[in-house]
Enzyme design. Structure first.
Site, mmCIF file in Angstrom:
data_model
loop_
_atom_site.group_PDB
_atom_site.id
_atom_site.type_symbol
_atom_site.label_atom_id
_atom_site.label_comp_id
_atom_site.label_asym_id
_atom_site.label_seq_id
_atom_site.Cartn_x
_atom_site.Cartn_y
_atom_site.Cartn_z
ATOM 1 C CG ASP A 185 -1.769 1.179 1.362
ATOM 2 O OD1 ASP A 185 -1.753 1.839 2.412
ATOM 3 O OD2 ASP A 185 -2.466 1.482 0.376
ATOM 4 C CG ASP A 218 -2.445 1.785 7.208
ATOM 5 O OD1 ASP A 218 -2.483 3.010 7.072
ATOM 6 O OD2 ASP A 218 -3.362 1.045 6.819
ATOM 7 C CG ASP A 241 -4.325 -1.265 3.362
ATOM 8 O OD1 ASP A 241 -3.356 -0.788 3.975
ATOM 9 O OD2 ASP A 241 -4.876 -0.718 2.390
#
Lengths: 740, 78
Positions: free
Chosen positions: A396, A604, A608
């Site tokens: 990410d 994190d 996600d």
């Protein structure tokens, strides 16, 4: 509950799982080591005497030092009996217990082998003419030494189990035993597990912080390196969180307990590591299945070997002048039954898959412990196995590769005359102010950057009259009679705001790796705000190392493609998945998996979660103080992206160890079974005695144990001391003033 | 209590299966040893005991786990 109990005049204690688990675990382990150690001393010492007595005739000049009576069969029998019924009793009782419940394990093999050798030896001593082989077939030394060697293996196993959970012990040692709690105006020292939520706790310089909490008075610097990896002490003042297990350095302060007992970060980390060490990897389940069925197969093989040598082999191949390796007996003294039985017993002992049962769990324990040392928490043995097979890693962007704290870099105002007609005079400050007002209720990092930018310019950021968040697109708000629309180009296109005049500038900013937000006021294109997030310090290095490990690296973001590609170029990522809505991240992971790849997702853990769950391995980064996050198979405590490399290296090293251990375990069995069954007897008149078989099995367990212990010396390629010094300047700490 | 009764029943039914298997194997060995070669009586008896013991060890866990599964598959009547 504890307060309510105390209020009615009684004391209540919360059972701290962490500390009690440590005490229990250490106690059980130490008891097991002592027990097997005692057994080993008894079996080993007496077994040595039995061996000397058995080989009396071969002692030569040393006979002078050994009393002759030690060679008498009945004396050897008397010496062997306490070994079999003392230290050896555990095999008989455990196997009977298992058999009653339909369960077979290694104890059964040992019990059968030791029992048969001892039984025949007793018969041949008491009734030498019974026809079981006579005095020459009293295999007391087989029973005695077999018992001693197997117990040696058990003792070493117990020692290894202790060493491989050292990582947990180190973590548990961080847990302070006492806390200084302020109650009824008095300072009271209480056990740490009796601290309650909301308690005010005083911490003096040099003391450990007992539980998680929030500072409300005082100022100091705290060493958090053992948990977060932050190498310099972290300043703590009122409002700052503190973590249980960390050490107060210079000042004194008071904090309110916000998480106690098993809810503290330290307790949760310990639980994670414990659970991981107790879990089974797929390869282990396979090894267990093989070992379990193997034992029955071995007994069947023992029957086949006995029948073969009894009915055929003895007549065809028997050589009276041959002997067992490392045994004084000439086989000529043994009849058909004695010979067939001994080979059958040898097969039982030499086929024992004891090392197979030890191979995987010992390595997994060492691997999870090693990972924990470096701030990588594997949630299970399966996580280790899956991590070792990864081919693609997706990162990410915001908060993972970047610091997640973007700041405003450019404000570009439209020069369209129509803008002034609909929104009044708009300059860069006014534009930024409108954007900040619209983002006031937004929690997005980009919105927070705009608010910070506006505040830095001294602009007033009032509450908007209305606010609406459009996920994946932007926000809309109303303030000062102005409709504010802030977001990406998709949003502007949908709402009909024409930004064609500003597109060249937007594209130039994006090509520079900045995120451009479009601002429209009352439906008219008003300007652009560019925000840039800085890359984390070691992002490029981590990607480089991952490429060296042969992995494909991709980046996934909701940002526009131009910005995303600029960031990707800076860190060396060649595959970019841009303009992905949060709900579509998991789909992107699926697409890669559909290509047959084993995919990891690094994020994190906040938005996600679906992608982390979809990937073979989900890694949640920077979760050091909030291990309650259930997403992810691996938690990277430190906010260092290089820990992804560490996770991979530890996983690969662990799986290498598992495979090596399984190789050694099966190697001994594969080599030993034909030897034990007498396969080479026909060609070389060589056959193995039961005690030599027992020694080989002990050696196989020892080699697996020693091989696993080598993992202790493993160091990842990313060194811990390779961090540049922080520019943090410490201010003198202040002691708390006044009384409570 | 119910669990104990089930356990007892499993033990009983299993014994009725594995004991005849083991004894049968032992007797089969004795017959084969008696009919073939000139094996001394002691060798034949010793071999019978050993084959019987190993057959017991092999059959006992297999039979017990199968019988247990059968009991688990059949719902207990109230």
């Amino acid at each position: 509950m504890k307060r309510a109990v105390r209020d009615v005049g009684y004391e209540a204690q919360e059972r701290s799982e962490g500390a009690n688990a440590l005490d229990r675990e250490r106690q059980v382990r130490e008891e097991e080591i002592k027990r097997q150690g005692r057994n080993l001393i008894i079996a080993g010492t007496i077994g040595l005497i039995v061996m000397i007595g058995t080989f009396y005739d071969m002692l030569g000049a040393f006979k002078a030092f050994v009393p002759e009576f030690l060679s008498y069969k009945w004396v050897i029998g008397l010496l062997t009996t306490p070994i079999v019924f003392g230290p050896g009793r555990q095999f008989f009782t455990n196997s009977w217990r298992g058999l009653k419940h339909g369960v077979t394990d290694m104890n059964l093999l040992y019990a059968t082998g030791i029992g048969a050798a001892y039984g025949i030896a007793v018969i041949n001593t008491l009734f030498p003419n019974a026809g079981f082989g006579g005095e020459g077939a009293t295999f007391f030394e087989s029973a005695a030494l077999l018992t001693a060697f197997i117990i040696l293996g058990r003792w070493l196993e117990a020692l290894t189990r202790g060493r491989t959970s050292e990582a947990i012990r180190k973590l548990m040692k961080l847990q302070p035993k006492v806390a200084r709690v302020m109650r009824n105006g008095q300072e009271e020292e209480v056990p740490a597990d009796e601290v309650e939520l909301g308690d005010a706790i005083l911490v003096r310089p040099g003391e450990s912080i007992a539980v998680d909490g929030e500072v409300f008075e005082g100022y100091s610097a705290v060493d958090e390196s053992m948990l977060t990896g932050e190498s310099l002490p972290v300043e703590k003042k009122a409002g700052d969180p503190v973590i249980g297990g960390t050490i107060n350095k210079t000042g004194a302060f008071k904090f309110k307990a916000t998480r106690v007992g098993k809810d503290t970060s330290l307790a949760q980390i310990i639980k994670l590591v414990e659970d991981a060490q107790a879990s089974k990897a797929p390869i282990q389940k396979l090894a267990d299945w093989v070992a379990g069925h193997f034992i029955l197969g071995v007994h069947l093989l023992a029957v086949v070997v006995f029948l073969f040598w009894f009915f055929f082999g003895y007549q065809m191949f028997f050589d009276p002048n041959s002997s067992f390796i490392m045994s004084p007996y000439k086989l000529g003294e043994i009849g058909v039954f004695g010979f067939s039985l001994l080979l059958s017993v040898t097969v039982l002992v030499i086929s024992c898959p004891c090392a197979v049962g030890l191979a995987t769990p010992s390595a997994m324990m060492a691997g999870t412990g090693k990972g924990a040392e470096f701030g990588v928490l594997f949630k299970g043995a399966e996580a280790i196995e899956n991590t070792s097979k990864l081919q693609t890693i997706i990162f990410d962007k915001t908060g993972t590769l970047t610091k997640g704290e973007p700041s405003v870099t450019d404000v570009v105002v439209s020069e369209q005359p129509a803008l002034n007609r609909v929104a009044g005079s708009v300059n860069s400050d006014r534009l930024l102010q409108f954007a900040a007002i619209a983002e006031r209720n937004s929690e997005h990092p980009l919105g927070e950057a705009i608010i910070r930018g506006a505040e830095r310019r001294g602009l007033q950021v009032v509450e908007p009259e209305t606010f609406n968040s459009i996920p994946g697109h932007g926000v809309e708000a109303k303030a000062e009679r102005t409709e504010i629309l802030l977001g990406n180009r998709k949003l502007m296109k949908e709402r009909g705001a024409d930004f064609s005049a500003l597109m060249p500038q937007a594209e130039a900013l994006e090509a520079d790796g900045k995120t451009v937000m479009f601002v429209a006021l009352n439906g008219q294109a008003a300007g652009l705000i560019a925000v840039a997030d800085t890359l984390k310090e070691y992002s490029a290095e981590a990607i480089k190392r991952l490429h060296k490990l042969g992995l494909e690296v991709a980046m996934i973001t909701g940002d526009n493609r131009r910005t995303a590609e600029a960031i990707a170029r800076k860190v060396g990522i060649d595959r970019v998945l841009a303009e992905v809505l949060p709900q579509d991240k998991a789909e992107e992971v699926k697409k890669l998996q559909a290509q047959g790849k084993k995919v990891a997702m690094v994020g994190d853990g906040v938005n996600d979660a679906p992608a982390l769950a979809q990937a073979e391995v989900g890694m949640a980064i920077g979760s050091g103080t909030d291990v309650a996050k259930e997403t992810g198979d691996i938690i990277l405590i430190k906010d260092d992206i290089r820990d992804v490399v560490v996770a991979l290296e530890v996983a690969k090293a662990t799986m290498r160890k598992v495979k090596q251990n399984l190789f050694w375990a099966f190697f001994y069995n594969t080599l030993g079974i034909p030897l034990g069954a007498g396969l080479f007897y026909a060609f070389a008149s060589v056959v193995i005695s039961p005690e030599l078989a027992g020694l080989m099995m002990a050696v196989s367990s020892i080699s697996v144990t020693l091989n696993t212990l080598l993992l202790k010396g493993f160091k990842p390629s990313v060194g811990r001391g390779q961090r540049p010094a922080s520019t943090l300047r410490l201010q003198p700490a202040q002691a708390p003033t006044g009384n409570d | 209590m119910e669990h104990e009764q089930v356990e007892k029943e499993v033990t009983r039914k299993s014994a009725l299966i594995y004991l005849p298997i083991s004894i049968g194997a032992a007797l089969l060995f004795l017959l084969a040893a008696s009919l073939t070669g000139n094996h001394p009586l002691v060798a034949r008896i010793g071999g019978m005991v050993w084959v019987g013991l190993l057959s017991l060890i092999v059959s006992m866990p297999v039979v017990i786990s199968r019988v247990k599964k059968q009991f688990q598959a059949v719902p207990l009547e109230k």
